[in-house]
Write a protein that holds these residues in place. Sequence first.
Motif: not given
Length: 258
Positions: A1-6
């Motif tokens: 999971m990347n920051c945007q998805e988080c």
Amino acid sequence: MNCQECHDYIDAYIDNELDIASTILVKQHLRDCFGCQQLLESRKAVGALLDNPQVRFEVPDSLLGRIQSALPVSRPEVKQQSRTRFVIPWFSIPLAFAATIAVTLGLAFLNQGGVFDRSHGSSIAQDVISSHVRSLLATHLFDVPSTDQHTVKPWFDGKLKFSPPVHDFAEHGFRLTGGRLDYLNGREVAALVYQRRLHIINLFIWPSESSRNIVATSFSKDGYNVLHWAHEGFEFWAVSDVNAEDMRAFADLELQPS
């Protein structure tokens, strides 16, 4: 999971609206990302502030009046035919809204008529996938690691109110590797773990509410294949990332006479 998805998931994570698999992924990302940790704390602070009764206030009547006056005035579309019956002209209802009503009534009819509710099955399938992913991510795949069915089956004695059928299909390429207790569909269930080459298959078992046998039904989502069937008084839900043909072959082995 990347920051945007988080960032996309963070509000649902705070409100406990995510499924188990997504919750685990967010937690893992938050553990290693300081920026997203700060975002989480700031969102929690805003939520705590909004819940504080000292910052709440009553909306003045003058503001309510201004809002109501700004809203468009809708013409009444309901004609009274008698004291107890009202008719809404279908030509005055937007087509999309009429279609929504038709679909809703159709689904209600199917559910009341006893037709298989695939939407309910899809909901359980999602829970099955989440439990499968959780067992892999949380490294809690086994309570009893063993390739011997005569070790795994008696391990469940006294831990469940039923004795699940346990078989090893190593000679067919599906090796039993252990079992564990799990919680699914609002109940404690038996989870048997099989290995197909480098892939893991979780097989969840619990007593069926009906004595009817149900042929295998397949579901696919997020790269996982799920099969559900009922046989000899038990519900079976198998899940893995193996291909659909292998899953079907596994189900056929389980359905063979003991």
